[in-house]
Design a protein around this motif. Structure first.
Motif, PDB file in Angstrom:
ATOM      1  N   ARG A 316       0.835  -1.213   0.000  1.00  0.00           N
ATOM      2  CA  ARG A 316       0.000   0.000   0.000  1.00  0.00           C
ATOM      3  C   ARG A 316       0.868   1.262   0.000  1.00  0.00           C
ATOM      4  O   ARG A 316       0.576   2.231  -0.700  1.00  0.00           O
ATOM      5  CB  ARG A 316      -0.934  -0.015   1.209  1.00  0.00           C
ATOM      6  N   ASN A 318       3.862   1.525  -1.247  1.00  0.00           N
ATOM      7  CA  ASN A 318       4.438   1.599  -2.590  1.00  0.00           C
ATOM      8  C   ASN A 318       3.436   2.202  -3.573  1.00  0.00           C
ATOM      9  O   ASN A 318       3.756   3.101  -4.362  1.00  0.00           O
ATOM     10  CB  ASN A 318       4.863   0.198  -3.031  1.00  0.00           C
ATOM     11  N   ILE A 319       2.186   1.735  -3.487  1.00  0.00           N
ATOM     12  CA  ILE A 319       1.130   2.229  -4.383  1.00  0.00           C
ATOM     13  C   ILE A 319       0.820   3.702  -4.093  1.00  0.00           C
ATOM     14  O   ILE A 319       0.714   4.529  -5.010  1.00  0.00           O
ATOM     15  CB  ILE A 319      -0.149   1.374  -4.229  1.00  0.00           C
ATOM     16  N   ASP A 320       0.689   4.050  -2.810  1.00  0.00           N
ATOM     17  CA  ASP A 320       0.391   5.434  -2.437  1.00  0.00           C
ATOM     18  C   ASP A 320       1.469   6.394  -2.932  1.00  0.00           C
ATOM     19  O   ASP A 320       1.178   7.507  -3.390  1.00  0.00           O
ATOM     20  CB  ASP A 320       0.256   5.552  -0.918  1.00  0.00           C
ATOM     21  N   PRO A 328      -5.097   2.631 -11.605  1.00  0.00           N
ATOM     22  CA  PRO A 328      -3.900   1.881 -11.994  1.00  0.00           C
ATOM     23  C   PRO A 328      -3.924   1.512 -13.475  1.00  0.00           C
ATOM     24  O   PRO A 328      -4.982   1.248 -14.047  1.00  0.00           O
ATOM     25  CB  PRO A 328      -3.972   0.626 -11.118  1.00  0.00           C
ATOM     26  N   HIS A 332       2.117   1.190 -14.922  1.00  0.00           N
ATOM     27  CA  HIS A 332       2.599   1.366 -13.559  1.00  0.00           C
ATOM     28  C   HIS A 332       3.278   0.102 -13.018  1.00  0.00           C
ATOM     29  O   HIS A 332       3.902   0.152 -11.951  1.00  0.00           O
ATOM     30  CB  HIS A 332       1.441   1.732 -12.620  1.00  0.00           C
ATOM     31  N   LEU A 336       5.909  -0.460  -9.710  1.00  0.00           N
ATOM     32  CA  LEU A 336       5.401  -1.107  -8.497  1.00  0.00           C
ATOM     33  C   LEU A 336       5.954  -2.523  -8.385  1.00  0.00           C
ATOM     34  O   LEU A 336       5.213  -3.516  -8.398  1.00  0.00           O
ATOM     35  CB  LEU A 336       3.861  -1.130  -8.522  1.00  0.00           C
ATOM     36  N   VAL A 339       4.489  -5.009  -5.809  1.00  0.00           N
ATOM     37  CA  VAL A 339       3.199  -5.617  -6.153  1.00  0.00           C
ATOM     38  C   VAL A 339       3.421  -6.827  -7.056  1.00  0.00           C
ATOM     39  O   VAL A 339       2.850  -7.908  -6.832  1.00  0.00           O
ATOM     40  CB  VAL A 339       2.266  -4.601  -6.835  1.00  0.00           C
ATOM     41  N   VAL A 443      -4.129  -4.039  -7.146  1.00  0.00           N
ATOM     42  CA  VAL A 443      -3.784  -2.645  -6.842  1.00  0.00           C
ATOM     43  C   VAL A 443      -5.023  -1.877  -6.387  1.00  0.00           C
ATOM     44  O   VAL A 443      -4.985  -1.131  -5.405  1.00  0.00           O
ATOM     45  CB  VAL A 443      -3.125  -1.957  -8.064  1.00  0.00           C
ATOM     46  N   GLN A 447      -5.784   0.083  -2.879  1.00  0.00           N
ATOM     47  CA  GLN A 447      -6.086   1.512  -2.874  1.00  0.00           C
ATOM     48  C   GLN A 447      -7.365   1.813  -2.088  1.00  0.00           C
ATOM     49  O   GLN A 447      -7.446   2.821  -1.392  1.00  0.00           O
ATOM     50  CB  GLN A 447      -6.270   2.030  -4.310  1.00  0.00           C
TER      51      GLN A 447
END
Length: 482
Positions: A316, A318-320, A328, A332, A336, A339, A443, A447
């Motif tokens: 999370r 990493n995604i943020d 997504p 990406h 990431l 992920v 992803v 999120q």
């Protein structure tokens, strides 16, 4: 008296000769008259049974089911050598209850020979035209993902089993390609089919005697009738859509797989493989495979997120940091790597199809001094790759970091040797679609929600139920909206 004894001895010798393990085959456990090795491998315990047999007999061995040999092949190098280097020879399917009785040699997944080659080429070409494996498809996937997220918000922090709703959502992606439309989550008939499909895949096994010997269906008639009825229900559902497509067919406007098939059918010559039965069975197989493998892998992913909250936080964060709450996209994925590494480790640990779908050599073949007869039932044991400590050190541990290099990128030999979709000419048709779905669905989950267990003191087990696929046992989750 002597004559009687002699006759009995001769009969026993003949029974042993014609029901024992033929000469030249790989070694294996003691083969008993008539029954062979029946009962040695219980379908629900097949993974551990084959691991034990490998320790005793090596990477290649034979199990006799009555008089029929079943050859198991372990190890990445052996699997790659036979399925890739000699892929044309090992591209057939053995005779089973599916292709011998239910499909009558038609379809994509279980067909062989020229029928399979022609239909696979057509299916790949048509699906690629519709965006299969291309980034242009991600918008369509994301529409379905966001429909799922809206539906999940309705559970309002209450525990629930996500299986059926997730199956429906994933199935809608393949349905949009097959039928040109999606189905509402409350569509009663569609929900019923999803439940039947799950039941079929969780209770069937490709290593059961009745699967290998179609004639044994008469001894397990009630189970066979249930399977037959599930196939019939799915076929009835798809047949209605096919009839509608025929009624509104426009050769200048090919909207989906069915339209593409109908166009090919109209242009085909006599004795074509593009028959109505072939269309119906192909659609059924796409529907089943396109639903089951991805949705089950996603359920495993949610289960691992519950068990490893530190990884949930890493993903999370990493995604943020990279995309925040933005939609997504496949672009990406490289940004990431955590992920992707997590998904790869889920696929490895989940061991979704540990024995793969059986293959058969289309001609007699010799390998490492062993004789592999034409048409022999062969298991290429993917579990032997997933759990290989030489490729994946400490394989029993869940370690997504094993797929990351010292620069934090997701690449290297381990990624290349991970073959959850098998390899060679019969590589799963939907592997590229599945990879897109796994990334985009996961992803978006991270999120939108924090994924929690129903009871933190009693986490659901990480052991699966092995049917045609290795499914996690039923479990409830709690989704906390972020």
């Amino acid at each position: 008296m002597l004559v009687t004894v002699a006759i009995v001895v001769v009969l026993i010798a003949l029974i042993w000769r014609y029901t024992g393990r033929p000469k030249g085959l790989p070694p294996g456990p003691t083969c008993y008259p008539i029954i062979g090795n029946i009962g040695l491998v219980k379908p629900s315990e097949a993974i551990q049974a084959h691991r034990n047999l490998r320790k005793k007999y090596g990477d290649i061995y034979t199990i006799m089911t009555f008089h029929k040999p079943m050859i198991a092949v372990h190890g990445y190098d052996n699997i790659r050598e036979l399925l890739v280097k000699h892929g044309d020879i090992f591209s057939d399917r053995p005779l089973t209850i599916v292709n011998g009785v239910l499909n009558k040699g038609k379809g994509l997944l279980w067909s062989s020979g020229s029928m399979w080659k022609e239909q696979r080429t057509f299916a790949l070409t048509t699906m690629r035209k519709l965006g299969f494996g291309k980034r242009c498809l991600q918008g369509q996937i994301m529409e379905e993902v966001d429909c799922l997220m809206e539906e999940l918000e309705k559970y309002g922090n209450k525990p629930f089993d996500i299986q059926n709703i997730l199956n429906t959502s994933v199935s809608n992606v393949i349905c949009s390609l097959l039928f040109g439309k999606r189905f509402e989550y409350e569509d009663a008939k569609f929900k019923h089919l999803i439940i039947l499909l799950n039941k079929l895949l969780s209770t069937s096994s490709s290593s059961s005697p009745a699967f290998i010997f179609p004639i044994l269906r008469h001894l397990t008639k009630s189970r066979f009738i249930k399977v037959q009825n599930i196939f019939a229900d799915i076929d009835e559902f798809t047949s209605e859509i096919i009839v509608e497509h025929k009624r509104n067919f426009d050769g200048n406007n090919v909207r989906d797989f069915i339209d593409g098939f109908l166009l090919e059918q109209k242009q085909a010559e006599e004795n074509t493989t593009f028959t109505d039965d072939q269309l119906k069975i192909s659609v059924r197989e796409f529907f089943a495979a396109g639903t089951e493998t991805t949705s089950t892998t996603l359920r495993w992913a949610l289960l691992f997120l519950i068990h490893f909250p530190d990884w949930q936080k890493k993903l999370r964060d990493n995604i943020d940091a990279v995309i925040g709450q933005s939609q997504p996209k496949m672009e990406h994925k490289e940004q990431l790597p955590l992920v992707e590494a997590f998904i790869l480790e889920v696929q490895r640990h989940a061991n979704l199809v540990p024995l793969a779908i059986p293959h058969a050599p289309k001609e007699d073949f010799n390998y490492k001094g062993y004789y592999l007869p034409k048409g022999t039932f062969m298991f290429f044991v993917l579990d032997s790759v997933m759990s290989d400590p030489e490729i994946f050190p400490e394989p029993t541990k869940f370690q997504p970091g094993r797929f990351l290099d010292n620069r934090g990128k997701c690449n290297g030999e381990q990624k290349e040797k991970l073959i959850p979709f098998s390899t060679g000419r019969r590589l799963c048709l939907g592997d590229s679609l599945a990879k897109m779905e796994l990334f985009l669905f996961l992803v978006r989950f991270l999120q939108k929600f924090e994924i929690k267990p129903e009871n933190p003191e009693n986490l659901p087990p990480l052991e699966g139920n092995l049917g045609l696929t290795n499914m996690p046992k039923s479990f409830n989750i709690v989704l906390i909206k972020r």
